[in-house]
Design a protein around this motif. Structure first.
Motif: not given
Length: 190
Positions: A3-5, A18-23, A33-39
């Protein structure tokens, strides 16, 4: 699916779209969590690509470490700290020792030589190391002498109250002719 929203009662509670964080943006081992909501788990070790680095151990301070070309380097550059030196002759030089200098050292003209660089020791109008000379020479007294030639070697010096001879006038060698009892002429020279 992650879930991302999340919207509750018409109000947006969480929106990761709208988040841009990556590993690679996260410190190694940190989760988010990335923009898709994945850990995602961070992979960034704050390291850089050192393959093009040019540092050598002689350019790294002794005992300090760094990394270059994928290897750990331990420095060998000597730590000289504050380096001081003096110059004592006109053509004197100071050889700076190889290694690191902390910037507080100095090279200067030796104090015994500095003490000699005063206006009274420098010819008037001449400037040496920022000191303009005032020396015009000491008062001197010259003597003029007249010398009579001799048949032996003579040394002509000024009298004790004089500093030097301004001129020496050598008189003509005495020359005399006189008739003698034998009917000839006697020539006397000197």
């Amino acid at each position: 699916m992650a879930k991302n929203k999340i919207i509750y009662g018409g109000e947006v509670l969480i929106d990761l779209t709208q988040d841009t964080v990556t590993a690679a943006d996260l410190a190694e081992g940190v989760t988010a969590h990335d923009k898709s909501g994945a850990v995602i788990t961070g992979t960034n070790t704050y390291d850089s690509d050192t393959s093009e680095d040019t540092a050598a151990v002689a350019e790294i301070l002794e005992g300090k470490t760094a990394h270059a070309r994928g290897s750990k380097l331990t420095g060998t550059m000597k730590n000289n700290g504050a380096v001081n030196g003096t110059i004592s002759t006109k053509a004197g030089t100071y050889t700076i020792p190889i290694g690191y200098h902390d910037g507080s050292g100095k090279v200067a003209i030796a104090s015994t030589e500095q003490a000699k660089i005063i206006a009274g020791n420098i010819k008037s109008g001449v400037q040496i190391l920022g000191v303009t000379g005032s020396y015009t020479g000491e008062a001197v007294t010259a003597q003029s002498k007249t010398a009579t030639p001799s048949t032996s070697e003579q040394t002509i010096l000024p009298d004790s109250e004089y500093d030097y001879l301004s001129q020496v006038v050598v008189q003509a060698i005495p020359y005399a002719e006189a008739p003698n009892s034998a009917g000839g002429t006697t020539v006397t020279i000197g």
